[in-house]
Design a protein around this motif. Structure first.
Motif, PDB file in Angstrom:
ATOM      1  N   ALA A   1       2.530  -3.177 -10.847  1.00  0.00           N
ATOM      2  CA  ALA A   1       3.159  -1.992 -11.424  1.00  0.00           C
ATOM      3  C   ALA A   1       3.534  -0.986 -10.341  1.00  0.00           C
ATOM      4  O   ALA A   1       4.556  -0.294 -10.433  1.00  0.00           O
ATOM      5  N   ARG A   2       2.711  -0.875  -9.283  1.00  0.00           N
ATOM      6  CA  ARG A   2       3.014   0.069  -8.205  1.00  0.00           C
ATOM      7  C   ARG A   2       4.108  -0.485  -7.296  1.00  0.00           C
ATOM      8  O   ARG A   2       5.032   0.236  -6.898  1.00  0.00           O
ATOM      9  N   LEU A   3       4.024  -1.788  -6.963  1.00  0.00           N
ATOM     10  CA  LEU A   3       5.017  -2.390  -6.071  1.00  0.00           C
ATOM     11  C   LEU A   3       6.376  -2.521  -6.739  1.00  0.00           C
ATOM     12  O   LEU A   3       7.399  -2.604  -6.050  1.00  0.00           O
ATOM     13  N   CYS A   4       6.384  -2.566  -8.079  1.00  0.00           N
ATOM     14  CA  CYS A   4       7.645  -2.660  -8.813  1.00  0.00           C
ATOM     15  C   CYS A   4       8.027  -1.281  -9.341  1.00  0.00           C
ATOM     16  O   CYS A   4       8.198  -1.074 -10.538  1.00  0.00           O
TER      17      CYS A   4
ATOM     18  N   GLU B   1      10.102   2.666  -8.077  1.00  0.00           N
ATOM     19  CA  GLU B   1      10.950   3.362  -7.098  1.00  0.00           C
ATOM     20  C   GLU B   1      10.128   4.146  -6.091  1.00  0.00           C
ATOM     21  O   GLU B   1      10.491   4.255  -4.913  1.00  0.00           O
ATOM     22  N   SER B   2       9.019   4.715  -6.517  1.00  0.00           N
ATOM     23  CA  SER B   2       8.248   5.601  -5.651  1.00  0.00           C
ATOM     24  C   SER B   2       7.735   4.904  -4.402  1.00  0.00           C
ATOM     25  O   SER B   2       7.699   5.488  -3.312  1.00  0.00           O
ATOM     26  N   VAL B   3       7.337   3.633  -4.513  1.00  0.00           N
ATOM     27  CA  VAL B   3       6.794   2.935  -3.351  1.00  0.00           C
ATOM     28  C   VAL B   3       7.879   2.660  -2.311  1.00  0.00           C
ATOM     29  O   VAL B   3       7.590   2.456  -1.133  1.00  0.00           O
ATOM     30  N   MET B   4       9.159   2.635  -2.722  1.00  0.00           N
ATOM     31  CA  MET B   4      10.245   2.453  -1.758  1.00  0.00           C
ATOM     32  C   MET B   4      10.278   3.605  -0.764  1.00  0.00           C
ATOM     33  O   MET B   4      10.633   3.437   0.404  1.00  0.00           O
ATOM     34  N   VAL B   5       9.885   4.808  -1.234  1.00  0.00           N
ATOM     35  CA  VAL B   5       9.891   5.994  -0.377  1.00  0.00           C
ATOM     36  C   VAL B   5       8.548   6.160   0.333  1.00  0.00           C
ATOM     37  O   VAL B   5       8.498   6.420   1.539  1.00  0.00           O
ATOM     38  N   SER B   6       7.445   5.987  -0.414  1.00  0.00           N
ATOM     39  CA  SER B   6       6.122   6.239   0.150  1.00  0.00           C
ATOM     40  C   SER B   6       5.631   5.130   1.075  1.00  0.00           C
ATOM     41  O   SER B   6       4.923   5.382   2.041  1.00  0.00           O
ATOM     42  N   ALA B   7       6.001   3.864   0.793  1.00  0.00           N
ATOM     43  CA  ALA B   7       5.544   2.729   1.613  1.00  0.00           C
ATOM     44  C   ALA B   7       6.662   1.701   1.718  1.00  0.00           C
ATOM     45  O   ALA B   7       6.572   0.600   1.149  1.00  0.00           O
ATOM     46  N   PRO B   8       7.738   2.026   2.450  1.00  0.00           N
ATOM     47  CA  PRO B   8       8.899   1.120   2.503  1.00  0.00           C
ATOM     48  C   PRO B   8       8.577  -0.243   3.103  1.00  0.00           C
ATOM     49  O   PRO B   8       9.116  -1.254   2.658  1.00  0.00           O
ATOM     50  N   ASP B   9       7.708  -0.294   4.114  1.00  0.00           N
ATOM     51  CA  ASP B   9       7.378  -1.588   4.724  1.00  0.00           C
ATOM     52  C   ASP B   9       6.626  -2.488   3.748  1.00  0.00           C
ATOM     53  O   ASP B   9       6.877  -3.696   3.685  1.00  0.00           O
ATOM     54  N   GLU B  10       5.683  -1.904   2.996  1.00  0.00           N
ATOM     55  CA  GLU B  10       4.935  -2.677   2.008  1.00  0.00           C
ATOM     56  C   GLU B  10       5.871  -3.169   0.915  1.00  0.00           C
ATOM     57  O   GLU B  10       5.779  -4.319   0.474  1.00  0.00           O
ATOM     58  N   PHE B  11       6.798  -2.304   0.494  1.00  0.00           N
ATOM     59  CA  PHE B  11       7.764  -2.677  -0.540  1.00  0.00           C
ATOM     60  C   PHE B  11       8.630  -3.828  -0.045  1.00  0.00           C
ATOM     61  O   PHE B  11       8.848  -4.814  -0.762  1.00  0.00           O
ATOM     62  N   TRP B  12       9.107  -3.719   1.189  1.00  0.00           N
ATOM     63  CA  TRP B  12       9.980  -4.748   1.746  1.00  0.00           C
ATOM     64  C   TRP B  12       9.235  -6.087   1.885  1.00  0.00           C
ATOM     65  O   TRP B  12       9.764  -7.149   1.555  1.00  0.00           O
TER      66      TRP B  12
ATOM     67  N   PHE C   1       6.668  -7.203   0.199  1.00  0.00           N
ATOM     68  CA  PHE C   1       6.384  -7.805  -1.096  1.00  0.00           C
ATOM     69  C   PHE C   1       7.639  -8.445  -1.682  1.00  0.00           C
ATOM     70  O   PHE C   1       7.609  -9.597  -2.141  1.00  0.00           O
ATOM     71  N   TRP C   2       8.760  -7.733  -1.667  1.00  0.00           N
ATOM     72  CA  TRP C   2       9.947  -8.237  -2.333  1.00  0.00           C
ATOM     73  C   TRP C   2      10.681  -9.310  -1.535  1.00  0.00           C
ATOM     74  O   TRP C   2      11.303 -10.204  -2.111  1.00  0.00           O
ATOM     75  N   SER C   3      10.606  -9.268  -0.213  1.00  0.00           N
ATOM     76  CA  SER C   3      11.208 -10.356   0.559  1.00  0.00           C
ATOM     77  C   SER C   3      10.448 -11.656   0.326  1.00  0.00           C
ATOM     78  O   SER C   3      11.047 -12.730   0.185  1.00  0.00           O
ATOM     79  N   GLU C   4       9.107 -11.568   0.243  1.00  0.00           N
ATOM     80  CA  GLU C   4       8.319 -12.749  -0.064  1.00  0.00           C
ATOM     81  C   GLU C   4       8.578 -13.221  -1.494  1.00  0.00           C
ATOM     82  O   GLU C   4       8.611 -14.427  -1.770  1.00  0.00           O
TER      83      GLU C   4
END
Length: 594
Positions: free
Chosen positions: A361-364, A366-377, A379-382
């Motif tokens: 729910a957190r990784l999916c 919008e907020s995590v794109m700003v607060s933790a862009p590397d973690e978001f990237w 997760f979604w690239s994998e």
């Protein structure tokens, strides 16, 4: 749709059914929340001491009817006993009269000689006496069988009913019109339809469940309230639940019942003391273990036959036949596919990710794109690569073949899905003109701003992570998958796809208005209750077009209808999408061959 659920009499008969023993396997097909009498989701649910579930109205009607039947049967038995006793006395008198006539005839001719009587007269008298004794004997047998008839206090009857509250059609009693046989109750009290214990209304416990809630916290009023009163976890088929006898609150059988004991035997939901000794809670006295019901599957271990699982084979076959008939006779087939359809390809569902500890729910969001862009990237690239590795299962091939062979007219086959794996196009089931992806597709990315430029949307290769550009080519903002996330305000929906979907339904509505014989079947596969938009759409469409829009809902955990609307034209199949599609396809092939 009519449904068949065996009662206790049928379960007893199964031991003599040979091959049927091996066919009755698996879990309970009857829903955990279904009344044992009407077989629909229980309204104002109540439970007996053995944990069998009933609607309040159903069990009250059952008790009244069975008591009236027992009372009527007792009166009829008493009347028959009185009539038999009267007939026996009359026969005895007739026999005595015949014996006196023979004695008198013998005395008139000197004792044993027949003297003045002809042989014909003597034979007639002897025959009369023999007939009278035979009648007396037969009446005596009938009277003795009713010797245990109820007295004024209603003593239990003996040698009575061999047919219970439920029976198989071939076990119905045959009573000729001129016979006085009456099927009566075998007890003066009412027994539970699911077992042999005494059932009274005062012994029933009114059950109290918590409302089922969504991840956001709001109550889902469209769903029946079948959740734990403590942790609010939604119950499902196979869930172990208990009801606290004193207050009726239903809780999880392990963790939440343990909390009740730890809190000094007080119910966390109402603070009422529900246990006399919290250190040693007793089943039956302090709580009731709720049972799912259904037909027992018998396994013979060489010593005894035991009901080890619950599954109604007759119901299962009937539901698959009904679903197959709907698909075979459909003018239009629309597939509503949820995450359960992808699960058979090895892709995890939302529930499985959460249970595995993934903060989806957190990784999916919008907020995590700003607060933790590397973690978001990361997760979604994998995730893109994981979706690329997964291959569409055989169910997609079956749907493609149905479209090519059965629904050949333009617009006769359409797919609506909340899945983002793109498997329907990858497997060639449909093209984009007959597909609505309500949450987007993971191989389509977009600008996170979004800037609205020509390059703000792009396709990626799900086999190569290096093909994923991290920034928008138009404005340089971060890239993101073009899928609908939680509380998503920046998602770019495929408006052309959405417009085609609405235009298609407009054409279907026109077809239904102009043709009374047209049938639209919604084949809903694996749509869960966490994100229930697809389930809601299915039920709204069915309610708006009763009779013409039929539904086959395939879901191993939540196959039942969420609303209280009429369930006619609604088939529930409790299994996975792949299993259901393969079995329905096999049934369709049998129909074609015949």
């Amino acid at each position: 749709m009519a449904r068949i659920i065996f009662g206790r009499e049928e379960r007893a008969l199964l031991s003599e059914y040979g091959e049927q023993r091996r066919r009755l396997t698996g879990e309970a097909l009857r829903g955990f929340n279904e009344c044992a009498l009407c077989l629909a989701p229980a309204r104002e649910p109540m439970a007996c001491k053995e944990g069998h579930l009933f609607c309040k109205a159903c069990v009250l009607e059952y008790l009244v009817a069975r008591k009236a039947k027992a009372k009527k049967a007792s009166k009829a038995a008493a009347k028959r006993a009185k009539k038999a006793a009267k007939a026996a006395a009359k026969a005895a008198a007739k026999a005595a009269a015949g014996s006196a006539a023979v004695s008198a005839a013998g005395a008139g001719v000197g004792g044993t000689s027949t003297g003045g009587l002809s042989s014909a007269a003597t034979g007639s008298l002897l025959e009369a006496r023999t007939d009278a004794l035979a009648v007396a004997a037969s009446v005596g047998v009938a009277a003795s069988s009713l010797a245990s008839a109820p007295n004024a206090k209603g003593t239990a009857l003996k040698e009575v009913d061999s047919v219970g509250g439920y029976w198989l059609p071939n076990m119905a009693p045959n009573v000729d019109a001129d016979e006085s046989g009456v099927v009566v109750a075998d007890r003066t009290y009412v027994v539970c339809p699911e077992s042999d214990h005494k059932l009274t209304f005062s012994s029933l416990v009114a059950l109290k469940y918590a409302p089922v809630r969504t991840p956001g916290g709001e109550s889902r009023h469209a769903l029946p309230s079948y959740a734990c009163s403590v942790c609010e976890t939604a119950f499902r088929n196979g869930s172990k639940a208990v009801a606290l006898r004193m207050c009726g609150h239903v809780v999880c059988a392990k963790e939440c019942l343990g909390l009740v004991c730890a809190d000094g035997g007080r119910c966390p939901a109402c603070s009422e003391r529900v246990m006399a000794d919290p250190s040693a809670p007793r089943r039956g006295r302090d709580y009731i273990r709720l049972d799912a019901g259904g037909t027992g599957h018998l396994e013979n271990d060489g010593e005894r036959a035991e009901a080890t699982a619950h599954r109604n084979y007759a119901v299962e076959i009937m539901r698959f036949r009904a679903g197959t008939g709907m698909v075979a006779n459909a003018s239009v087939l629309v597939v509503h596919a949820g995450s359960g359809m992808s699960a058979d390809s090895g892709l995890p569902t939302y529930t499985e990710l959460v249970e595995a500890g993934v903060p989806y729910a957190r990784l999916c969001s919008e907020s995590v794109m700003v607060s933790a862009p590397d973690e978001f990237w990361a997760f979604w690239s994998e995730s893109v690569i994981e979706y690329g590795r997964a291959r569409p299962h055989n169910g997609y091939n079956i749907l493609r073949r149905w479209r090519e062979e059965r629904f050949t007219s333009h617009g006769a086959f359409f797919v609506v899905t909340t899945n983002v794996d793109g498997h329907f196009t990858k497997a060639g089931v449909v093209d984009d003109d007959h597909l609505r992806e309500m949450h987007g597709r993971v191989t389509r990315w977009q600008c996170s701003r979004p800037c609205g430029g020509a390059g703000a949307r792009w396709e990626v290769d799900d086999r190569d992570v290096s093909s994923l550009p991290r920034a928008c080519a138009e404005c340089g903002a971060a890239g993101r998958p073009a899928i609908r996330m939680f509380d998503d305000r920046g998602w770019l929906d495929d408006e052309a796809q959405d417009e085609r979907h609405h235009s298609w339904w407009d054409a279907v509505d026109d077809l239904l208005e102009t043709s009374e014989t047209a049938k639209v079947v919604i084949l809903e596969i694996g749509a869960g209750i966490t994100v229930a938009k697809l389930r809601g759409m299915t039920e709204i469409l069915a309610a708006q077009n009763p009779g013409q829009v039929q539904v086959v809902r395939i879901n191993p955990a939540y196959p039942l209808r969420d609303s209280d609307d009429d369930t006619r034209g609604f088939v529930s199949i409790a299994t996975t999408g792949l299993d259901a599609l393969e079995r329905i396809d096999a049934w369709l092939q049998k129909l074609d061959e015949s």
